[in-house]
Design an enzyme around this catalytic site. Structure first.
Site, PDB file in Angstrom:
ATOM      1  N   THR A   1       0.865  -1.183   0.000  1.00 14.98           N
ATOM      2  CA  THR A   1       0.000   0.000   0.000  1.00 14.98           C
ATOM      3  C   THR A   1       0.901   1.232   0.000  1.00 14.98           C
ATOM      4  O   THR A   1       1.962   1.208   0.598  1.00 14.98           O
ATOM      5  CB  THR A   1      -0.878  -0.012   1.271  1.00 14.98           C
ATOM      6  OG1 THR A   1      -1.799  -1.089   1.175  1.00 14.98           O
ATOM      7  CG2 THR A   1      -1.634   1.299   1.455  1.00 14.98           C
TER       8      THR A   1
ATOM      9  N   ARG B   1     -14.533  -6.630  -0.718  1.00  8.67           N
ATOM     10  CA  ARG B   1     -13.908  -6.237   0.547  1.00  8.67           C
ATOM     11  C   ARG B   1     -13.218  -4.876   0.415  1.00  8.67           C
ATOM     12  O   ARG B   1     -12.509  -4.613  -0.551  1.00  8.67           O
ATOM     13  CB  ARG B   1     -12.892  -7.297   0.970  1.00  8.67           C
ATOM     14  CG  ARG B   1     -12.125  -6.959   2.263  1.00  8.67           C
ATOM     15  CD  ARG B   1     -10.786  -6.295   1.989  1.00  8.67           C
ATOM     16  NE  ARG B   1      -9.978  -6.198   3.208  1.00  8.67           N
ATOM     17  CZ  ARG B   1      -8.819  -5.530   3.276  1.00  8.67           C
ATOM     18  NH1 ARG B   1      -8.343  -4.921   2.223  1.00  8.67           N
ATOM     19  NH2 ARG B   1      -8.149  -5.475   4.413  1.00  8.67           N
TER      20      ARG B   1
ATOM     21  N   ASP C   1      -8.990  -0.270   5.190  1.00  6.59           N
ATOM     22  CA  ASP C   1      -9.010   1.012   5.888  1.00  6.59           C
ATOM     23  C   ASP C   1      -8.693   2.215   4.996  1.00  6.59           C
ATOM     24  O   ASP C   1      -9.033   3.345   5.355  1.00  6.59           O
ATOM     25  CB  ASP C   1      -8.018   0.981   7.059  1.00  6.59           C
ATOM     26  CG  ASP C   1      -6.587   0.730   6.591  1.00  6.59           C
ATOM     27  OD1 ASP C   1      -6.382  -0.167   5.745  1.00  6.59           O
ATOM     28  OD2 ASP C   1      -5.676   1.425   7.064  1.00  6.59           O
TER      29      ASP C   1
END
Lengths: 328, 328
Positions: free
Chosen positions: A196, A224, A227
């Site tokens: 990420t 899905r 955060d």
């Protein structure tokens, strides 16, 4: 003031807080399980080179008097375009073999924010998140609707195959094999890999911004969302504090990591380092792990993580770069 | 302790904190523009009756020693099934005339959470949010993927027409007419109507939970998601504080309303009433409005709003009900 409180204040003062160079941009390329022993020298060199380019792209904006918002955008676009990180091209693949992308951006002084989730055809999700913030009355758009919004702005959509790399295809096959071998529990416990990406920046006007972009987790199902696009969990910026997070997204949502860190800075007067440490410990207490990059309005940065490694870097006002992946 | 600090402490003590009956469940049926003068007696009576049934459904759970989690679930299901609120059946319609539903649930003592967004075929979004929390390794699922997850659990999907009511169809036509008349700005400024639903509960074990469900805003486009399924914005519960919000979702996300309230309670020691007031004022300072219901682990509730009205109610440990829509 008593002698005792004076001593206490000095003890709590962040080491070198005033002496340290002012950090204007911090970035990450993900926290996760990337054992140094299993990382080729070529891959490490490639990641370091990309991180350096991202820092320089963001710093160029700040140096010319540009905004923190433009700086985090520029840095994240470099990392989205690199095939080596889990964002944009080279993102991990979901159970159907498709890259399903999430991103968010937030401007601290105005608390404007934009987030997108479940994209499969937008080349640079962070640019679309920014357009959501600037060119729509909304904060969060998802899926095909978000892509219609992109088209309405004249943004050309790419074929989903643009994002796919042989490395991620192999990673997905390995994940599916592990799942077949050990059943559903594999989903719950599967290690997540570094990748990420995110950035936090401070501009000359003293304004902060944060941006994060990700493909989520390999072999993910059911639309899905982690955060990253959840404002307050993976991404947050306000007048005093900006955060971009990376890690096991479910735990980061349950702790509200990014907002929790900035709330401690604002309400308890903790330094960003103190606040980030407490909040990451909270994540760990629930069973999660990951890392954050945090920057305050004085240019003090902290980049803690509780995983095997976190690709990360900072650049200060004078252009001095530091890049690390492990403890070093 | 000095006399001054003692006096200060007494001044700050919440009035009647120990004398008030312990609230075990608070609910809302949305804050928004619902001028009393334009509301028929029949519609008002219907809403009050539904709110009462929701309070009784949740209270029945608590009375029998059930969990706060079960209580908020039971209360929200009643309001989702009612055609009078903007959640489940009777939800507002998006620009395509489809109800696009979001929901979230959170358990305070464990900080487990589940959220769903962009559903068009799940009868009770709050029940799916709960299954995400309990039966998946994830916190947030969106769109068609979330509906596949529902099917994998054996949950029967309904036809999207199940949700549509003549009232909401007329509301959508009116919104489209306003938009045609005044251009894009109408989206930005269109009033939102009362109707998002939510609940916060406290069980005999002292555990809190929060749940929220909504259809979002009339005439919404592009897969817009508001604050409801954003954990920390529209929904939050921890060991000390539970919040369900309703209002102009974009502003609630930008302030991180639900987490911000509970952070003030935890970090500054404010009462839920003090914290909610400060955070709603922060929302207003950015240009947003709405309301929240907040409950702490001692059974102290606050239900403030800064809109024309907010459908709301509480029930205490002895089963005493209070229901209001306007100031009364």
């Amino acid at each position: 003031m008593s002698i005792q409180s004076l001593v206490l204040m000095l003890a709590l003062a962040p080491v070198g807080a005033t002496a340290s160079p002012r950090i204007v941009l911090a970035i990450h390329g993900g926290a996760g399980t990337l054992p140094r022993a299993e990382t080729s020298a070529a891959r490490e060199a490639g990641m370091r080179s990309d991180l350096e380019r991202a820092l320089e792209a963001g710093h160029a904006v700040i140096r010319k008097g540009g905004s923190a918002l433009d700086a985090v955008t520029a840095a994240v676009v470099v990392l989205e375009d690199s095939p080596r990180f889990n964002a944009g091209r080279g993102a991990v693949l979901n159970a159907e073999g498709v890259a399903e992308l999430d991103a968010a951006i937030m401007e601290g002084n105005t608390r404007r924010a934009g987030a997108v989730a479940g994209l499969t055809r937008v080349r640079n999700p962070i640019l679309l998140a920014r357009r959501v913030m600037e060119d729509s009355p909304h904060v969060m758009l998802i899926g095909a609707g978000a892509e219609s919004f992109a088209e309405s702005l004249g943004i050309a959509l790419v074929d989903p195959s643009y994002f796919v790399t042989p490395f991620r295809r192999a990673e997905l096959e390995a994940a599916k094999a592990r799942e077949r071998a050990s059943g559903d529990a594999a989903i719950r416990r599967s290690p997540f890999h570094i990748g990420t990406v995110g950035a936090v920046a401070l501009d000359r006007a003293g304004h902060l911004a944060a941006a994060t972009s990700t493909g989520g987790r390999t072999n993910k199902r059911w639309g899905r969302v982690g955060d990253v696009p959840v404002i307050g969990a993976g991404t947050w910026a306000d007048a005093n504090c900006a955060v971009s997070a990376t890690g096991w997204g479910e735990y980061f949502i349950r702790v509200g990591v990014a907002h929790a860190i900035c709330a401690r800075v604002a309400l308890k007067g903790e330094t960003v380092a103190q606040a980030a440490e407490v909040v990451l410990a909270d994540v760990a207490s629930l069973g999660g792990d990951g890392g954050v990059i945090v920057l305050d309005a004085l240019g003090r940065a902290t980049l803690p993580y509780n995983t095997a490694g976190m690709a990360r870097g900072t650049i200060d006002a004078d252009g001095r770069i530091e890049i690390r992946i492990w403890e070093d």
